[in-house]
Design an enzyme around this catalytic site. Structure first.
Site, PDB file in Angstrom:
ATOM      1  N   GLY A 239      37.820  33.296  35.425  1.00 55.62           N
ATOM      2  CA  GLY A 239      38.097  32.104  36.234  1.00 55.62           C
ATOM      3  C   GLY A 239      37.156  32.032  37.420  1.00 55.62           C
ATOM      4  O   GLY A 239      36.559  30.981  37.711  1.00 55.62           O
ATOM      5  N   ASP A 268      41.246  43.696  32.661  1.00 60.15           N
ATOM      6  CA  ASP A 268      41.513  43.522  31.228  1.00 60.15           C
ATOM      7  C   ASP A 268      40.283  43.773  30.350  1.00 60.15           C
ATOM      8  O   ASP A 268      40.398  43.797  29.133  1.00 60.15           O
ATOM      9  CB  ASP A 268      42.031  42.101  30.950  1.00 60.15           C
ATOM     10  CG  ASP A 268      43.410  41.869  31.546  1.00 60.15           C
ATOM     11  OD1 ASP A 268      44.026  42.843  32.008  1.00 60.15           O
ATOM     12  OD2 ASP A 268      43.868  40.712  31.542  1.00 60.15           O
TER      13      ASP A 268
HETATM   14  N1  ATP Z   1      37.473  26.348  35.645  1.00 64.11           N
HETATM   15  C1  ATP Z   1      37.430  26.708  36.933  1.00 64.11           C
HETATM   16  N2  ATP Z   1      36.645  26.035  37.799  1.00 64.11           N
HETATM   17  C2  ATP Z   1      36.578  26.387  39.101  1.00 64.11           C
HETATM   18  N3  ATP Z   1      37.293  27.404  39.628  1.00 64.11           N
HETATM   19  C3  ATP Z   1      38.086  28.094  38.833  1.00 64.11           C
HETATM   20  C4  ATP Z   1      38.210  27.801  37.437  1.00 64.11           C
HETATM   21  N4  ATP Z   1      39.087  28.660  36.883  1.00 64.11           N
HETATM   22  C5  ATP Z   1      39.496  29.469  37.901  1.00 64.11           C
HETATM   23  N5  ATP Z   1      38.900  29.144  39.050  1.00 64.11           N
HETATM   24  C6  ATP Z   1      39.107  29.771  40.354  1.00 64.11           C
HETATM   25  O1  ATP Z   1      38.725  31.142  40.282  1.00 64.11           O
HETATM   26  C7  ATP Z   1      39.608  31.947  41.048  1.00 64.11           C
HETATM   27  C8  ATP Z   1      40.114  33.102  40.221  1.00 64.11           C
HETATM   28  O2  ATP Z   1      40.607  32.658  38.957  1.00 64.11           O
HETATM   29  P1  ATP Z   1      41.763  33.458  38.196  1.00 64.11           P
HETATM   30  O3  ATP Z   1      42.964  33.499  39.064  1.00 64.11           O
HETATM   31  O4  ATP Z   1      41.908  32.866  36.853  1.00 64.11           O
HETATM   32  O5  ATP Z   1      41.253  34.959  38.132  1.00 64.11           O
HETATM   33  P2  ATP Z   1      40.028  35.594  37.391  1.00 64.11           P
HETATM   34  O6  ATP Z   1      38.796  35.397  38.177  1.00 64.11           O
HETATM   35  O7  ATP Z   1      39.972  35.097  35.979  1.00 64.11           O
HETATM   36  O8  ATP Z   1      40.399  37.128  37.484  1.00 64.11           O
HETATM   37  P3  ATP Z   1      41.474  37.936  36.611  1.00 64.11           P
HETATM   38  O9  ATP Z   1      41.955  37.050  35.514  1.00 64.11           O
HETATM   39  O10 ATP Z   1      40.731  39.113  36.124  1.00 64.11           O
HETATM   40  O11 ATP Z   1      42.539  38.314  37.560  1.00 64.11           O
HETATM   41  C9  ATP Z   1      40.724  31.049  41.546  1.00 64.11           C
HETATM   42  O12 ATP Z   1      40.505  30.817  42.923  1.00 64.11           O
HETATM   43  C10 ATP Z   1      40.581  29.785  40.723  1.00 64.11           C
HETATM   44  O13 ATP Z   1      40.916  28.619  41.463  1.00 64.11           O
HETATM   45  O1  F6P Z   2      50.308  39.162  39.030  1.00 62.04           O
HETATM   46  P1  F6P Z   2      48.894  38.736  39.180  1.00 62.04           P
HETATM   47  O2  F6P Z   2      48.238  39.241  40.392  1.00 62.04           O
HETATM   48  O3  F6P Z   2      48.726  37.263  39.009  1.00 62.04           O
HETATM   49  O4  F6P Z   2      48.060  39.420  38.010  1.00 62.04           O
HETATM   50  C1  F6P Z   2      48.496  39.617  36.714  1.00 62.04           C
HETATM   51  C2  F6P Z   2      47.389  39.413  35.743  1.00 62.04           C
HETATM   52  O5  F6P Z   2      46.141  39.833  36.230  1.00 62.04           O
HETATM   53  C3  F6P Z   2      45.490  40.640  35.277  1.00 62.04           C
HETATM   54  O6  F6P Z   2      45.555  41.959  35.741  1.00 62.04           O
HETATM   55  C4  F6P Z   2      44.025  40.276  35.145  1.00 62.04           C
HETATM   56  O7  F6P Z   2      43.891  39.008  34.648  1.00 62.04           O
HETATM   57  C5  F6P Z   2      46.276  40.453  33.990  1.00 62.04           C
HETATM   58  O8  F6P Z   2      46.261  41.563  33.155  1.00 62.04           O
HETATM   59  C6  F6P Z   2      47.634  40.143  34.499  1.00 62.04           C
HETATM   60  O9  F6P Z   2      48.350  39.329  33.605  1.00 62.04           O
HETATM   61 MG    MG Z   3      41.025  35.703  34.198  1.00 57.86          MG
END
Ligand code: ATP
Ligand code: F6P
Ligand code: MG
EC number: 2.7.1.11
Length: 536
Positions: A239, A268
């Site tokens: 994300g 993950d």
């Molecule tokens: N498609 C997107 N476009 C712009 N920003 C995004 C998008 N998807 C997610 N984000 C932003 O990225 C940040 C992190 O996203 P998310 O919470 O999905 O975690 P992640 O980076 O995938 O990490 P993890 O899943 O490993 O915890 C958030 O602030 C979210 O608003």
């Molecule tokens: O409770 P939080 O902080 O949203 O994170 C949980 C999620 O974050 C991760 O650790 C990473 O995406 C996932 O395995 C889990 O589902």
């Molecule tokens: Mg993610």
């Protein structure tokens, strides 16, 4: 900018818009238009180029099916930028290194298992220091932000970016953005110095704080401009990297001399292309403690069952590796491999069988496993977190309940089930020694790339070599365990559990993989299966 020679004649990097051979790669390309050159600016907004289409792909083709999926460079839209000699050449520590600078032609192959007639396939630009840099040391104002869930090693990456910028390039101004993306516009920044970060790698979490949601591209880029930031280091998962990609596009649209660099983070291990994400090894190691506890508890009781839930929203890598490492696990359940409870070949039948054979058993379940089964069973609502990720139902509690209900119906076989949920414990710890070193390499690769003028990329090892990878390659899909690949077969043979899959499902999956591989070959793209599971 570096050039790549794929034959004896050096070939200048081309943008996709003027390379006809790239039509063959149409599934990988999107329409692009190069913006008109604009003067570099930092710290002030520009409107003259707003609304322009930005470069999204840079592909170079060469002999024998060679493809370079290159990353953007500041000079793609700011062609007249001056360059400076890399200060590393006078650095006492680095000046003794033989060929310290990366050869400008170096690229890293995505596929390393090849046949005599295989096309050379997709490559990425090799990471590392370049002879010329596009920033003077005292010109740089860098910032670091951490987003998404926690992961061991976040503080190490922060530390190493701050120290690496200072030690290698003499950069003294590094700002910390607090609380994830929204910190760009909702919080003040903090100054990060060698002194303030010196021992943060010994702590879990992130000293900058993190968050989900709150990504507002316009406000973030406004803040980058207003603060005069010209190097942005963004640490986060899939994300976050999507967010980094749109920040990069907006920066380019505004014609800013700002390098936007992603450092991939996810407990993950679900990020495509790279070999492994930092913190994953630490998490697998920590998971051993929970599995050991489950084993000790279960073998101390008649018909003891130890059930351990581990993280893994959509990908079961932690569960798979923790199981393979432990040797005490009788059954591992992951999101990629559907299972069922009741009837012949089901999970409950297997548990009964294993208890009769061994008198105890250990089950490891990834949090994303069996979500459809739970949803069918319970009245569940589709709830999402602030970033739009689906909130999962607790498979550990549900499974405990189902197993207990089953054995209540079998009074001759009373069980003793202990459920252990160490999910947050495996990610809220400091990184182990090998992850610490890995974090250092990631931080250094990121710094060298930004100083050399590259932008819009993520760093990471591809087949053991650090490379610069375009954002879209790591955000287009998540890496998953391939259950028709050898690594999962190894797991099944180590636990001796059934696959819980029908023959039809296995055949269909194989066909899907073959079709995917055939398309990949046609596009000169490697097969993901071999990379994602480290097939041997
Ligand atoms: N498609 C997107 N476009 C712009 N920003 C995004 C998008 N998807 C997610 N984000 C932003 O990225 C940040 C992190 O996203 P998310 O919470 O999905 O975690 P992640 O980076 O995938 O990490 P993890 O899943 O490993 O915890 C958030 O602030 C979210 O608003
Ligand atoms: O409770 P939080 O902080 O949203 O994170 C949980 C999620 O974050 C991760 O650790 C990473 O995406 C996932 O395995 C889990 O589902
Ligand atoms: Mg993610």
């Amino acid at each position: 900018m570096d050039s790549i020679s794929s034959s004896s004649t050096p070939q200048k990097i081309q943008s996709t818009s003027n390379s006809s051979s790239l039509l063959d790669l149409k599934s990988r390309l999107s329409a692009v238009k190069i913006p008109e050159p604009v003067k570099p600016r930092a710290g002030r907004r520009m409107s003259s180029t707003e609304g322009k289409t930005v470069i999204t792909k840079k592909i170079v083709t060469g002999d024998a099916g060679y493809v370079l999926e290159d990353v953007p460079h500041l000079t793609d839209y700011l062609p007249d930028l001056p360059t400076y000699p890399n200060p590393l050449q006078d650095h006492p520590a680095y000046s003794v290194v033989k060929q310290y600078f990366v050869n400008t032609d170096d690229t890293v192959a995505q596929t390393i298992v090849v046949h005599k007639s295989s096309p050379r396939g997709v490559h990425f630009r090799r990471a590392g220091p370049r002879q010329k840099v596009y920033f003077e040391s005292d010109e740089v104002t860098a910032c670091i932000v951490t987003c998404g869930g926690l992961c061991p090693g976040l503080n190490t990456v922060i530390r190493e970016i701050v120290c690496g910028l200072y030690d290698m390039y003499g950069v003294k101004t590094v700002l910390g953005i607090e609380g994830g993306y929204r910190g760009f516009y909702a919080r003040n920044t903090i100054n990060l110095t060698r002194k303030t970060v010196s021992d943060i790698h010994k702590r879990g979490g992130t000293v900058l704080g993190t968050s989900r949601g709150g990504h507002d591209t316009t406000k973030i880029v406004d803040s980058i401009q207003d603060r005069g930031i010209n190097q942005v280091y963004i640490i986060g998962g899939d994300g976050t990297q999507k967010g980094a990609s749109v920040i990069f596009e907006e920066v380019q649209r505004r014609g800013l001399k700002v390098a936007v660099v992603g450092v991939p983070k996810t407990i993950d291990n679900d990020i495509e292309v790279i070999d492994k994400s930092f913190g994953f090894d630490t998490a697998v190691e920590e998971a051993q403690r929970a599995i050991n506890a489950a084993h000790v508890e279960s073998e101390s009781q008649e018909n003891g069952i130890g059930l351990v839930k581990l993280m893994g929203r959509n990908s079961g890598f932690i569960a798979m590796y923790a199981t393979l490492a432990s040797r005490d696990v009788d059954c591992c359940l992951i999101p990629e491999s559907p299972f069922y409870l009741e009837g012949k070949g089901g999970l409950l039948e297997f548990i009964e069988k294993r208890l009769k054979e061994h008198g105890h058993m250990v089950i490891v379940v990834a949090e994303g496993a069996g979500q459809d089964l739970i949803a069918q069973d319970m009245l569940s609502m589709d709830v999402h977190d602030a970033s739009g990720n689906k909130l999962l139902l607790d498979v550990g509690l549900w499974l405990s309940q189902k197993i207990k209900e089953h054995f209540v119906r079998k009074p001759k076989m009373p069980i003793n089930l202990k459920y252990i949920d160490p999910t947050y414990m495996v990610r809220a710890i400091p990184s182990n020694a090998s992850d610490n070193v890995y974090c250092t390499l990631l931080a250094h690769s990121a710094i060298h790339g930004a100083m050399a003028g590259y932008t819009g990329f993520t760093v990471g090892p591809v087949n053991g070599r650090h490379a610069y990878i375009p954002f879209d390659r790591i955000t287009e899909k998540q890496k998953k365990v391939v259950i028709t690949d050898r690594m999962w077969a190894r797991l099944l043979s180590s636990t001796n559990q059934p696959s819980f899959l029908s023959n039809k499902y296995i055949e269909d999956s194989k066909k899907d993989n073959e079709a995917h591989n055939a398309t990949s070959k046609a596009d000169n793209v490697s097969t993901d299966a071999s990379l994602s599971n480290g097939s041997m």
